[in-house]
Design a protein around this motif. Structure first.
Motif, PDB file in Angstrom:
ATOM      1  N   SER A 119       0.842  -0.784   0.341  1.00  0.00           N
ATOM      2  CA  SER A 119      -0.102   0.102   0.122  1.00  0.00           C
ATOM      3  C   SER A 119       0.822   1.264  -0.070  1.00  0.00           C
ATOM      4  O   SER A 119       1.879   0.964   0.265  1.00  0.00           O
ATOM      5  CB  SER A 119      -0.454  -0.172   0.997  1.00  0.00           C
ATOM      6  N   LEU A 171      -0.368   4.133   0.448  1.00  0.00           N
ATOM      7  CA  LEU A 171      -1.365   5.213   1.690  1.00  0.00           C
ATOM      8  C   LEU A 171      -1.407   4.388   2.880  1.00  0.00           C
ATOM      9  O   LEU A 171      -1.486   3.632   2.904  1.00  0.00           O
ATOM     10  CB  LEU A 171      -2.181   5.807   0.620  1.00  0.00           C
ATOM     11  N   GLY A 172      -1.115   4.967   3.681  1.00  0.00           N
ATOM     12  CA  GLY A 172      -1.437   4.957   4.769  1.00  0.00           C
ATOM     13  C   GLY A 172      -0.473   3.674   5.213  1.00  0.00           C
ATOM     14  O   GLY A 172       0.330   3.276   5.534  1.00  0.00           O
ATOM     15  N   LEU A 176       2.522   7.095   2.586  1.00  0.00           N
ATOM     16  CA  LEU A 176       2.697   7.824   2.722  1.00  0.00           C
ATOM     17  C   LEU A 176       1.409   9.188   3.018  1.00  0.00           C
ATOM     18  O   LEU A 176       0.681   8.841   3.085  1.00  0.00           O
ATOM     19  CB  LEU A 176       3.263   8.048   0.729  1.00  0.00           C
ATOM     20  N   ASP A 177       2.283  10.669   2.774  1.00  0.00           N
ATOM     21  CA  ASP A 177       1.698  11.003   3.243  1.00  0.00           C
ATOM     22  C   ASP A 177       1.223  12.154   2.488  1.00  0.00           C
ATOM     23  O   ASP A 177       1.090  12.328   0.615  1.00  0.00           O
ATOM     24  CB  ASP A 177       2.666  12.357   3.784  1.00  0.00           C
ATOM     25  N   SER A 178       0.309  13.889   1.785  1.00  0.00           N
ATOM     26  CA  SER A 178      -0.079  13.856   0.856  1.00  0.00           C
ATOM     27  C   SER A 178       0.782  14.697   0.126  1.00  0.00           C
ATOM     28  O   SER A 178       0.796  14.454  -1.460  1.00  0.00           O
ATOM     29  CB  SER A 178      -1.637  14.992   1.241  1.00  0.00           C
ATOM     30  N   ALA A 199       2.084  11.499  -1.610  1.00  0.00           N
ATOM     31  CA  ALA A 199       1.480  11.104  -2.890  1.00  0.00           C
ATOM     32  C   ALA A 199       1.437  12.411  -3.885  1.00  0.00           C
ATOM     33  O   ALA A 199       1.895  11.672  -5.218  1.00  0.00           O
ATOM     34  CB  ALA A 199       0.228  11.040  -2.571  1.00  0.00           C
ATOM     35  N   ILE A 208      -6.708   9.199  -5.584  1.00  0.00           N
ATOM     36  CA  ILE A 208      -5.846   8.789  -4.816  1.00  0.00           C
ATOM     37  C   ILE A 208      -5.941   7.900  -5.022  1.00  0.00           C
ATOM     38  O   ILE A 208      -5.432   6.742  -4.556  1.00  0.00           O
ATOM     39  CB  ILE A 208      -6.122   9.428  -3.281  1.00  0.00           C
ATOM     40  N   LEU A 262      -3.766   5.346  -5.845  1.00  0.00           N
ATOM     41  CA  LEU A 262      -2.635   4.992  -5.155  1.00  0.00           C
ATOM     42  C   LEU A 262      -2.404   4.258  -4.231  1.00  0.00           C
ATOM     43  O   LEU A 262      -2.086   4.219  -2.946  1.00  0.00           O
ATOM     44  CB  LEU A 262      -2.546   6.360  -4.541  1.00  0.00           C
ATOM     45  N   ARG A 263      -3.828   3.114  -4.272  1.00  0.00           N
ATOM     46  CA  ARG A 263      -3.747   1.857  -3.661  1.00  0.00           C
ATOM     47  C   ARG A 263      -2.750   1.155  -3.267  1.00  0.00           C
ATOM     48  O   ARG A 263      -2.062   0.732  -2.195  1.00  0.00           O
ATOM     49  CB  ARG A 263      -4.717   1.096  -3.838  1.00  0.00           C
ATOM     50  N   LEU A 295     -12.201   5.721   1.094  1.00  0.00           N
ATOM     51  CA  LEU A 295     -10.788   6.275   0.393  1.00  0.00           C
ATOM     52  C   LEU A 295     -12.094   7.837   0.246  1.00  0.00           C
ATOM     53  O   LEU A 295     -11.360   8.343  -0.602  1.00  0.00           O
ATOM     54  CB  LEU A 295     -10.194   5.507  -0.389  1.00  0.00           C
TER      55      LEU A 295
END
Lengths: 101, 365
Positions: free
Chosen positions: A41, A43-44, A49-51, A54, A74, A77-78, B358
């Motif tokens: 993953s 994100l999370g 990664l933070d915004s 990203a 977003i 970006l999974r 999300l």
């Protein structure tokens, strides 16, 4: 191995390698390409990664493959694999001079 | 975790209990698919009695824990949570852990594939106490998981970043809340005193009613982890013990000089990984895949199924397969040799759906 299978693997492997190199370089990740599982993953949980990260990833993919990623998308970006799917779906790998490294 | 910690107040009538490594836990309350749907579409509450909990002080335990867990515990900041793993001396995964640094206290929450005594043995050199019997852990997950907590603890809950920990009070009961979860949806882990367990569970269920809350058990969590692509130490983790083919490198700090199993993991990493775990989905209408089934590509055996189940998001059976590295890619058509006959499968990118969470903006709810 069936030539069609070989071709699918080569195309995907090329895009995966370019995205991983991009991630490692742009974000200074302390990993090798081999360390990054394609389903990790972004994100999370996972790379976390933070915004800003990203945004850096989005810019990297857009520049590397000449594709446009809509602002706020977003969901792409999974994982590395979902980004790869997007690039392949857009047919951008070959157009941007892609292929196996 | 012992059988006694599934208290009558929390074990809702009809709950099905099961044993794992000598511990008793709630497997399900009824229909597992309905429980999965509640988490994917609304909010679910799980009594995570299977989670082992250890406590210590930051001053005493931070650095000793850093020498055991694979992640960089030493760099953990106040108010933050680290998601990492615990390996044995051979570098085989035995636990998936959250380590929370909450004020002066450090909290270790482990899901393990070995009995509690084995985890305690590895932590023997760390000044932490096993408080698993003294606390209750609840997991609140789903795109509306924020709802019951906001109503009970206030809007500050909405500002908690992912992998953070805070102290709160739920209707008089002090709790520690971790913004964390393993379902791919919003998640909160709530740690309460065992004496408050039934009260906290009841309050969360009552507050969650307007959000469509439903209790869920470990059988549903297994499915949520599977299609949410969260590592499951009790499914694929029991078959593939090596963290490298599992893709858990992100949970490890290869620059650290000491952690349990480090030398073995680094040796395998230097030698190159020969296999990799990849997701797959069966063709529509096909069923019957089982762990251990052989996977074939163009007629050749290239791996085996290491986890499987029904995916609500895909609407079909899916699984994870440990494949030979050269063919471990998404987008390939395989055949699974199931007991019922050959099943058509395609390797897929994970997670194969967009989690509803999300699309939720917590600053707008």
């Amino acid at each position: 191995m069936d030539p069609r299978t070989t071709s699918i693997i080569a195309e995907r492997a090329g895009v995966v390698a370019r995205i991983k190199r991009n991630l490692i370089t742009r974000l200074s990740l302390p990993y090798t390409e081999e360390d990054l599982h394609e389903d990790v993953s972004l994100l999370g949980s996972g790379l976390g990664l933070d915004s800003l990260d990203a945004l850096e990833v989005v810019l990297g993919v857009e520049q590397e493959f000449g594709v446009k990623i809509e602002e706020g998308n977003i969901a792409l970006l999974r994982s590395i694999n979902t980004l790869v799917d997007y690039v392949l779906e857009k047919g951008a790998a070959a157009a941007a001079g892609g292929g196996a490294p | 975790m012992t059988a006694s910690s599934v208290t009558p107040g929390r074990a809702i009538a009809g709950a099905v209990l099961a044993d794992r490594d000598g511990a008793t836990y709630i497997a399900r309350y009824g229909d597992v698919e309905s429980e999965v749907r509640a988490v994917r579409e609304a909010v679910g509450l799980m009594d995570a009695s299977h989670v082992m909990v250890f406590k210590g002080t930051v001053d005493d335990a931070l650095y000793p824990l850093d020498e055991v867990f694979a992640g960089n515990v030493a760099n953990l900041r106040y108010g933050r949570v680290l998601h990492t793993l615990l390996a044995d001396d051979a570098g085989q995964v035995i636990a998936d852990a959250y380590i929370a640094c909450n004020d002066d206290e450090i909290l270790v929450l482990c899901e393990a594939c070995v009995p509690r005594a084995e985890v305690a043995r590895l932590l023997a050199g760390c000044p932490v106490a096993d408080v698993s019997d003294d606390v209750a852990v609840f997991c609140l997950d789903g795109p509306k998981a924020w709802g019951p907590l906001r109503d009970l603890a206030g809007r500050d809950i909405l500002g908690m970043p992912y992998l953070s920990v805070e102290n709160h009070v739920l209707d008089g009961a002090p709790v520690q809340i971790l913004r964390a979860g393993k379902t791919a949806e919003f998640g909160y882990w709530i740690v309460a005193a065992a004496a408050d367990a039934a009260k906290v569970h009841g309050r969360l269920m009552a507050a969650g009613a307007r959000y469509g809350i439903a209790p869920y058990g470990l059988d549903a969590l297994d499915l949520l982890k599977l299609d949410g692509r969260f590592f499951n130490v009790n499914r694929e983790g029991r078959v593939v013990r090596d963290p490298l083919p599992l893709g858990l490198q992100w949970m490890m700090d290869f620059q650290k000089e000491r952690w349990s199993g480090r030398d073995a993991v680094l040796a395998r990493r230097a030698a190159g990984v020969a296999h990799k775990v990849v997701g797959f989905a069966l063709a529509a209408g096909q069923r019957g895949v089982r762990v251990g089934d052989v996977v074939r590509l163009d007629g050749e055996a290239v791996g085996e199924v290491v986890a499987c189940g029904w995916s609500l998001g895909l609407g079909r059976e899916m699984g994870l397969a440990l494949l030979d590295r050269p063919v471990a890619w998404a987008g390939l058509d395989f055949v699974v040799d199931a007991a019922s006959g050959p099943l058509a499968a395609r390797s897929i990118s994970l997670p194969p759906f967009v989690p509803a969470s999300l699309t939720v903006k917590l600053d707008e709810v």
